[in-house]
Motif scaffolding. Structure first.
Motif, PDB file in Angstrom:
ATOM      1  N   ALA A   1       0.836  -1.207   0.000  1.00 27.47           N
ATOM      2  CA  ALA A   1       0.000   0.000   0.000  1.00 27.47           C
ATOM      3  C   ALA A   1       0.869   1.254   0.000  1.00 27.47           C
ATOM      4  CB  ALA A   1      -0.927  -0.004   1.211  1.00 27.47           C
ATOM      5  N   VAL A   2       1.943   1.230   0.787  1.00 30.18           N
ATOM      6  CA  VAL A   2       2.832   2.399   0.845  1.00 30.18           C
ATOM      7  C   VAL A   2       3.467   2.614  -0.530  1.00 30.18           C
ATOM      8  CG1 VAL A   2       4.941   3.348   1.870  1.00 30.18           C
ATOM      9  CG2 VAL A   2       3.266   2.181   3.318  1.00 30.18           C
ATOM     10  N   GLU A   3       3.884   1.508  -1.162  1.00 32.77           N
ATOM     11  CA  GLU A   3       4.464   1.617  -2.513  1.00 32.77           C
ATOM     12  C   GLU A   3       3.488   2.264  -3.480  1.00 32.77           C
ATOM     13  OE1 GLU A   3       7.443  -2.022  -3.547  1.00 32.77           O
ATOM     14  OE2 GLU A   3       6.525  -0.882  -5.156  1.00 32.77           O
ATOM     15  N   GLU A   4       2.237   1.766  -3.455  1.00 33.78           N
ATOM     16  CA  GLU A   4       1.225   2.290  -4.371  1.00 33.78           C
ATOM     17  C   GLU A   4       0.945   3.774  -4.099  1.00 33.78           C
ATOM     18  OE1 GLU A   4      -0.249   0.779  -6.878  1.00 33.78           O
ATOM     19  OE2 GLU A   4       0.755  -1.144  -6.563  1.00 33.78           O
ATOM     20  N   ALA A   5       0.895   4.117  -2.803  1.00 36.60           N
ATOM     21  CA  ALA A   5       0.526   5.487  -2.443  1.00 36.60           C
ATOM     22  C   ALA A   5       1.676   6.462  -2.648  1.00 36.60           C
ATOM     23  CB  ALA A   5       0.059   5.527  -0.985  1.00 36.60           C
ATOM     24  N   GLU A   6       2.898   5.999  -2.393  1.00 40.79           N
ATOM     25  CA  GLU A   6       4.020   6.944  -2.383  1.00 40.79           C
ATOM     26  C   GLU A   6       5.021   6.745  -3.516  1.00 40.79           C
ATOM     27  OE1 GLU A   6       5.564   7.035   1.626  1.00 40.79           O
ATOM     28  OE2 GLU A   6       3.589   7.482   2.433  1.00 40.79           O
ATOM     29  N   HIS A   7       4.787   5.700  -4.319  1.00 41.29           N
ATOM     30  CA  HIS A   7       5.626   5.464  -5.491  1.00 41.29           C
ATOM     31  C   HIS A   7       7.106   5.328  -5.151  1.00 41.29           C
ATOM     32  CE1 HIS A   7       2.153   7.470  -7.874  1.00 41.29           C
ATOM     33  NE2 HIS A   7       1.894   6.223  -7.542  1.00 41.29           N
ATOM     34  N   VAL A   8       7.352   4.522  -4.129  1.00 41.00           N
ATOM     35  CA  VAL A   8       8.727   4.212  -3.749  1.00 41.00           C
ATOM     36  C   VAL A   8       8.828   2.686  -3.681  1.00 41.00           C
ATOM     37  CG1 VAL A   8      10.486   4.398  -1.954  1.00 41.00           C
ATOM     38  CG2 VAL A   8       8.979   6.331  -2.411  1.00 41.00           C
ATOM     39  N   VAL A   9       9.708   2.094  -4.498  1.00 42.17           N
ATOM     40  CA  VAL A   9       9.858   0.633  -4.482  1.00 42.17           C
ATOM     41  C   VAL A   9      10.774   0.260  -3.317  1.00 42.17           C
ATOM     42  CG1 VAL A   9      11.797   0.560  -6.123  1.00 42.17           C
ATOM     43  CG2 VAL A   9      10.339  -1.435  -5.859  1.00 42.17           C
ATOM     44  N   ASP A  10      10.333  -0.760  -2.579  1.00 45.52           N
ATOM     45  CA  ASP A  10      11.020  -1.114  -1.343  1.00 45.52           C
ATOM     46  C   ASP A  10      11.684  -2.484  -1.491  1.00 45.52           C
ATOM     47  OD1 ASP A  10      11.818  -1.666   1.201  1.00 45.52           O
ATOM     48  OD2 ASP A  10       9.942  -1.069   2.158  1.00 45.52           O
ATOM     49  N   ALA A  11      12.997  -2.475  -1.704  1.00 43.89           N
ATOM     50  CA  ALA A  11      13.763  -3.733  -1.774  1.00 43.89           C
ATOM     51  C   ALA A  11      14.707  -3.811  -0.574  1.00 43.89           C
ATOM     52  CB  ALA A  11      14.546  -3.796  -3.086  1.00 43.89           C
ATOM     53  N   GLU A  12      14.243  -3.217   0.543  1.00 48.01           N
ATOM     54  CA  GLU A  12      15.109  -3.069   1.720  1.00 48.01           C
ATOM     55  C   GLU A  12      15.538  -4.407   2.305  1.00 48.01           C
ATOM     56  OE1 GLU A  12      13.510  -0.477   4.751  1.00 48.01           O
ATOM     57  OE2 GLU A  12      14.841  -1.358   6.247  1.00 48.01           O
ATOM     58  N   PHE A  13      14.644  -5.396   2.303  1.00 50.42           N
ATOM     59  CA  PHE A  13      14.954  -6.646   2.997  1.00 50.42           C
ATOM     60  C   PHE A  13      15.638  -7.670   2.091  1.00 50.42           C
ATOM     61  CE2 PHE A  13      11.282  -4.669   5.060  1.00 50.42           C
ATOM     62  CZ  PHE A  13      11.893  -4.366   6.266  1.00 50.42           C
ATOM     63  N   SER A  14      15.801  -7.328   0.814  1.00 48.33           N
ATOM     64  CA  SER A  14      16.555  -8.212  -0.087  1.00 48.33           C
ATOM     65  C   SER A  14      17.860  -7.512  -0.444  1.00 48.33           C
ATOM     66  CB  SER A  14      15.722  -8.544  -1.331  1.00 48.33           C
ATOM     67  OG  SER A  14      15.201  -7.358  -1.938  1.00 48.33           O
ATOM     68  N   LEU A  15      17.813  -6.624  -1.434  1.00 47.10           N
ATOM     69  CA  LEU A  15      19.045  -5.948  -1.862  1.00 47.10           C
ATOM     70  C   LEU A  15      19.494  -4.880  -0.864  1.00 47.10           C
ATOM     71  CD1 LEU A  15      18.329  -5.507  -5.684  1.00 47.10           C
ATOM     72  CD2 LEU A  15      19.339  -7.450  -4.468  1.00 47.10           C
ATOM     73  N   GLY A  16      18.508  -4.280  -0.161  1.00 50.94           N
ATOM     74  CA  GLY A  16      18.876  -3.303   0.859  1.00 50.94           C
ATOM     75  C   GLY A  16      18.753  -1.853   0.434  1.00 50.94           C
ATOM     76  N   PHE A  17      17.777  -1.554  -0.436  1.00 49.23           N
ATOM     77  CA  PHE A  17      17.581  -0.151  -0.793  1.00 49.23           C
ATOM     78  C   PHE A  17      16.135   0.118  -1.182  1.00 49.23           C
ATOM     79  CE2 PHE A  17      17.034  -0.072  -5.401  1.00 49.23           C
ATOM     80  CZ  PHE A  17      17.565  -1.288  -5.809  1.00 49.23           C
ATOM     81  N   SER A  18      15.805   1.393  -1.272  1.00 50.17           N
ATOM     82  CA  SER A  18      14.507   1.814  -1.788  1.00 50.17           C
ATOM     83  C   SER A  18      14.753   2.885  -2.841  1.00 50.17           C
ATOM     84  CB  SER A  18      13.628   2.350  -0.657  1.00 50.17           C
ATOM     85  OG  SER A  18      14.348   3.298   0.105  1.00 50.17           O
ATOM     86  N   ALA A  19      13.843   2.963  -3.825  1.00 49.85           N
ATOM     87  CA  ALA A  19      14.048   3.921  -4.919  1.00 49.85           C
ATOM     88  C   ALA A  19      12.714   4.492  -5.373  1.00 49.85           C
ATOM     89  CB  ALA A  19      14.729   3.229  -6.099  1.00 49.85           C
ATOM     90  N   HIS A  20      12.720   5.769  -5.731  1.00 54.32           N
ATOM     91  CA  HIS A  20      11.514   6.412  -6.251  1.00 54.32           C
ATOM     92  C   HIS A  20      11.203   5.867  -7.641  1.00 54.32           C
ATOM     93  CE1 HIS A  20      11.285   9.408  -3.025  1.00 54.32           C
ATOM     94  NE2 HIS A  20      12.603   9.400  -3.057  1.00 54.32           N
ATOM     95  N   TYR A  21       9.913   5.668  -7.900  1.00 53.43           N
ATOM     96  CA  TYR A  21       9.459   5.160  -9.199  1.00 53.43           C
ATOM     97  C   TYR A  21       9.931   6.066 -10.350  1.00 53.43           C
ATOM     98  CZ  TYR A  21       5.896   1.791  -7.523  1.00 53.43           C
ATOM     99  OH  TYR A  21       5.224   0.730  -6.992  1.00 53.43           O
ATOM    100  N   PRO A  22       9.991   5.496 -11.564  1.00 50.20           N
ATOM    101  CA  PRO A  22      10.215   6.351 -12.740  1.00 50.20           C
ATOM    102  C   PRO A  22       9.030   7.320 -12.877  1.00 50.20           C
ATOM    103  CG  PRO A  22      10.439   4.019 -13.302  1.00 50.20           C
ATOM    104  CD  PRO A  22       9.874   4.083 -11.924  1.00 50.20           C
ATOM    105  N   GLY A  23       9.276   8.525 -13.395  1.00 47.82           N
ATOM    106  CA  GLY A  23       8.205   9.530 -13.486  1.00 47.82           C
ATOM    107  C   GLY A  23       7.924  10.060 -12.090  1.00 47.82           C
ATOM    108  N   GLY A  24       7.212  11.141 -11.986  1.00 47.23           N
ATOM    109  CA  GLY A  24       6.818  11.639 -10.663  1.00 47.23           C
ATOM    110  C   GLY A  24       7.945  12.292  -9.892  1.00 47.23           C
TER     111      GLY A  24
END
Ligand SMILES: [Zn+2]
Length: 635
Positions: free
Chosen positions: A511-534
């Motif tokens: 839900a946070v990803e959908e609402a805030e457009h930030v992809v969360d790969a924190e528990f695998s690769l260890g980072f988060s990134a803002h979606y393309p666009g926006g």
């Protein structure tokens, strides 16, 4: 206040103060204040004050340390048009050379009043100069934005008679009692500066008011203002949940310390999402579609319960270091893990008791939150108490570097600490007592009008000891001054649950990803990134220090271009993480760092990892019992 996750709030920070010994001028008469919001959509508030004075030196100050913001965040840089007049002539002022918030002048002989004008220029986006408070369709007026007061005065002692003009056709809501309303403006009851600053006004073209405790006293209302009329309408389910919230707090505390309570809810994408607590109201700012979009609502689920709980914890009971006599004296923030922390815990629990969260939804939220805390490397150098002491710095911190800096963790980590206390009390008393008994003893008492009863940590410890004898002082010291490894998860285990990881995405994270457009790969690769666009497109928001991405050289602020040679999207990144499980080759990210491109090779083959809570076999679901409604269902 509530913590904002992705968008850093940048406060104007001004330094130090001392000041010449100017005489405060108080003759017992109120300051006449006229505020004009008719140009709110042009982002300017006009203010005119008339101070009763006697001749001689006078220093007027602008509010600096703002209650609930725990910071010297008064946005002085946007205070403009300051002019003083007496005896029909302009009075020259000079700013104190050390205290940027102080305007010094000499009241001329024979003058009984001093007129002061100022314009407050509202920012349209958060930055170094405070936060936006108006959109083209609505405005919030925290009165501290538009007032000056005599330097030596206590905010309880100086009285203000306020009059307000709002744009034609706009409605308004506030906890401040209205004495007269006409086409000329709205006149309010004469109140102390404390009450004035504690009673913001919400105004806008599209507003609705909902009765949250029909037929009961004190009254509770939800006042919405939105950028469109459809989005100002709450659903019947939301109103039922808020009515249940009112009922739950009645059962929890057994007493209320307000004459009536007004939730002010601004629904707009042009203000910073936030909540600010007051005794008899709260200033809540959320995205425009919050009441009609499940994903956005999921990110705001505990906002109103949190701010409402503050009426008891933070306003009525307040750490002594935060109960300052005016807005000049610095606040001491070290007990924010009680002021904000206990509120954070109950904000979440009351959201569940009121029906905003179903049990599974609550568990997904807690799993995502606790797993993040458990992985946060910043705890190795900074203890939780320091995140509170340094709150005035950390509220303005940017997202980049969060995992190593540690943000205002006294919010979420206190959910763990107070769950620990709650479950320990239940264990020690064989389920007869709980943290609810602490709230009733500490925050309940006799119902009253707004007042402040300060407390120390010893008072908290003594009340807890009376409910369940234990060495609570050591208990808290270990948790707020400890350095891990990992977050204090004892309470979670005692509540019957543990964190596990799977390839199924966590519903709250989703839900946070959908609402805030930030992809969360924190528990695998260890980072988060803002979606393309926006907003902040493609930017790496943060990298967890010590994670596979961090070891491979990825850093916050770089921009993602491609994953394994293909232009990146969140789905392509996730597919690459899944595919790497059966491959030996690293995942290759092409990133842009300033004007240069580089390939970051992340050697990670464990697949997607998302946190969830799993029941511990043979243990009772204490968490479920805590989160269950305690009041009868409202009709
Ligand atoms: Zn708060």
């Amino acid at each position: 206040m509530i913590r904002v996750k992705w968008v850093a709030i940048l406060f104007a920070m001004a330094m130090a103060f001392c000041g010449v010994g100017a005489r405060a001028q108080q003759t017992g008469k109120p300051v006449k204040l006229e505020v004009d919001l008719r140009e709110a959509a042009r982002r300017v508030y006009h203010s005119k004050m008339e101070f009763p004075v006697t001749p001689g030196a006078l220093t007027l100050v602008y509010p600096k340390w703002i209650p609930g913001e725990h910071s010297p965040s008064g946005p002085i840089v946007d205070v403009t048009g300051v002019k003083l007049f007496a005896n029909g002539k302009e009075v020259i002022w000079r700013r104190n050379t050390v205290d940027m918030y102080a305007f010094e002048c000499e009241v001329p002989a024979g003058a009984e009043t001093l007129e002061a004008t100022l314009d407050y220029l509202l920012p349209v986006e958060s930055g170094t100069a405070g936060v936006p408070s108006a959109s083209a369709q609505l405005a919030e007026l925290p009165w501290n934005l538009v007032v000056l007061y005599p330097k030596e005065a206590k905010s309880d002692d100086v009285k203000f008679s306020a009059k307000l003009r709002i744009p034609a056709g706009w409605k308004f809501a506030t906890a401040l009692p209205v004495t007269k309303e006409s086409s000329d403006g709205i006149e309010f009851e004469t109140v102390s500066l404390t009450t004035l600053v504690d009673s913001p006004v919400l105004t806008g073209e599209h507003m609705n008011t909902y009765d949250l405790s029909p037929g009961q006293r004190p009254a509770h209302r939800l006042n919405t203002a939105a950028d469109s009329s459809a989005m100002a309408e709450a659903t019947p389910e939301e109103i039922t949940a808020l009515r249940q919230l009112v009922a739950e707090t009645g059962v929890l505390f057994g007493a209320r310390h307000y004459r009536h309570y007004d939730f002010l809810l601004a629904l707009t994408d042009h203000l910073q999402p936030n909540g600010l607590e007051h005794h008899e109201s709260s200033d809540n700012r959320v995205p425009e579609r919050t009441l009609h979009d499940a994903d956005i609502l999921e990110t705001q689920m505990d906002l109103l319960p949190h701010e409402f709980f503050h009426s008891w914890n933070g306003k009525y009971r307040r750490p002594a270091g935060l109960a300052t006599p005016n807005y000049r004296e610095p606040m001491r923030d070290e007990l924010l893990w009680v002021y904000e922390g206990l509120t954070q815990y109950y904000g979440v629990i009351l959201a569940a008791r009121s029906g905003f969260w179903k049990p599974e939804g609550l568990r997904e939220y807690l799993a995502a939150t606790f797993a993040t805390l458990n992985d946060r490397p910043g705890r190795t150098w900074r203890d939780l108490e320091d995140t509170a002491i340094a709150a005035q710095l950390l509220y303005g911190a940017r997202t980049a570097g969060t995992s190593w800096r540690r943000p205002v963790d006294y919010y979420e980590e206190s959910e763990l600490i107070w769950l620990d206390v709650d479950t320990l009390i239940r264990e020690k008393t064989n389920g007869k007592k709980s943290l609810d008994d602490f709230c009733r003893a500490f925050h309940g008492g006799e119902g009253s009008e707004p007042k402040v009863i300060p407390y120390s940590l010893d008072d908290v410890v003594a009340t807890l000891h009376g409910i369940a004898p234990h060495d609570w002082k050591t208990f808290f010291q270990e948790r707020v001054r400890g350095h891990g490894p990992g977050a204090p998860l004892n309470g979670l285990e005692r509540s019957g649950w543990k964190i596990t990881y799977s390839t199924v995405m966590n519903e709250h994270q989703k839900a946070v990803e959908e609402a805030e457009h930030v992809v969360d790969a924190e528990f695998s690769l260890g980072f988060s990134a803002h979606y393309p666009g926006g907003d902040n497109a493609d930017e790496i928001a943060d990298v967890v220090v010590g994670s596979p991405a961090s070891k491979a050289g990825l850093a916050a602020g770089m921009k993602m271009v491609a994953v394994n040679g293909r232009k990146w999207t969140p789905d392509i990144l996730r597919e690459a993480i899944r595919a790497a499980k059966s491959k030996k080759e690293p995942i290759e990210l092409l990133v842009e760092n300033d004007d240069f491109f580089q390939t970051v090779k992340i050697d990670f083959h464990e697949g997607e990892r998302y946190p969830h809570l799993e029941a511990i076999g043979g243990k009772t679901d204490v968490l479920g019992a805590i989160a269950k409604a305690k009041a009868p269902p409202v009709k």
